[in-house]
Scaffold this motif. Structure first.
Motif: not given
Ligand SMILES: NC(=O)C1=CN([C@@H]2O[C@H](COP(=O)(O)OP(=O)(O)OC[C@H]3O[C@@H](n4cnc5c(N)ncnc54)[C@H](O)[C@@H]3O)[C@@H](O)[C@H]2O)C=CC1
Ligand SMILES: O=C(O)[C@@H]1CCC=N1
Length: 272
Positions: A106-114
């Protein structure tokens, strides 16, 4: 079924990134020319350029040519890296594999896109020789992406799929764990020197003995205590040594170290 064309970008080619690259080539999962390696100081990658790997200091440029993007920087470096690659991301194409300790999908999606497909993998450095214990987890990535990650890491060792909330535990037990066992081997060899062997022969003996112990468990599918019982003759020297080690906290220190590593593994990343 999604097709992966085999172009892999390893962003942050330090200890684990390089080990992964070597392992994937050794296992014939990919050719060096299909693997792009990035690092802040690209000069350090020149030996790998000579071996045919693509080396670059431009993360966004290599992401644009890759299907699989491995995030292999320190947790403290990951936010900056994700900022650099965001403009180059194609959410329909890219599979992101993060080996960073303590950073959630989730941390990574928050930065890269949902919509980003993110899988976490926790290998250890034995990946360079195809002997990693790699734990993998995701919260939302599709089954086909998980299958591809499983296939990739199975070429370089054993894979266990776990719940994402156990990833920091896996980090301590398996990724840090290889250092713990190595220190055990080193300590055994130092004991060997004290009782009469030269350092090189003591190390060779300790390494082969450790390998035998691990292989016994793997091949016999037995429990360590079952195998220990076969070594400890009554009133013998093994039980005397073993009990002395336990009086000095052998098992306890390993358990405490693993618990501390697991705590630390979950606290290395700061969300922005
Ligand atoms: N070393 C190990 O055995 C394992 C490490 N990990 C994880 O892998 C990650 C990397 O760990 P190590 O390889 O030990 O660290 P490392 O410090 O050896 O490698 C990180 C590399 O990333 C590079 N880097 C930093 N920012 C960058 C950027 N913006 N662009 C390109 N390169 C950049 C650094 O120059 C360095 O070469 C960490 O998140 C760690 O938690 C996971 C499993 C095992
Ligand atoms: O020591 C570390 O923080 C990294 C994560 C697991 C192995 N090395």
């Amino acid at each position: 079924m999604k097709q992966f064309n085999g172009n892999i970008a390893i962003l942050g080619s330090g200890n684990i990134g390089i080990s992964l690259a070597k392992g994937l080539v050794k296992a014939n999962y990919a050719k060096p020319g299909q693997i792009s390696l990035t690092r802040r100081n690209v000069d350090h990658l020149s030996p790998f350029a000579e071996q045919g790997f693509v080396v670059s200091g431009d993360n966004a440029a290599v992401v644009a040519t890759a299907d699989v993007v491995v995030l292999a920087v320190l947790p403290q470096q990951l936010n900056q890296l994700m900022d650099q690659i965001r403009p180059a991301i194609d959410l329909k194409k890219h599979l992101f594999i993060s080996v960073a300790s303590g950073v959630s999908c989730a941390d990574i999606r928050n930065k890269l896109g949902a919509e980003a497909q993110v899988v976490r993998a926790m290998p250890n450095t034995a990946i360079a020789i195809g002997q990693s214990m790699t734990c993998i987890a995701t919260d939302q990535a599709s089954a086909e992406y998980m299958e591809e990650v499983t296939r990739m890491f199975e070429t370089v060792g054993a894979v266990v799929k776990i719940n994402e909330d156990l990833m920091t535990a896996a980090t301590a037990l398996c990724a840090c764990g290889i250092a713990f066992f190595l220190r055990g081997i080193r300590a055994a060899s130092q004991g060997g020197v004290e009782i009469g062997f030269h350092a090189d022969e003591a190390l060779k003996m300790a390494v082969q003995t450790a390998k035998g112990a691990a292989d016994l468990l793997l091949q016999m599918q037995s429990h360590p205590e079952q195998e220990i019982d076969k070594v400890t003759s009554p009133k013998g020297c093994t039980i005397a040594g073993l009990n002395e080690m336990e009086h000095n906290g052998f098992s306890s220190s390993l358990i405490k170290g693993i618990k501390l590593s697991a705590q630390k593994a979950g606290a290395l990343y700061t969300k922005e």
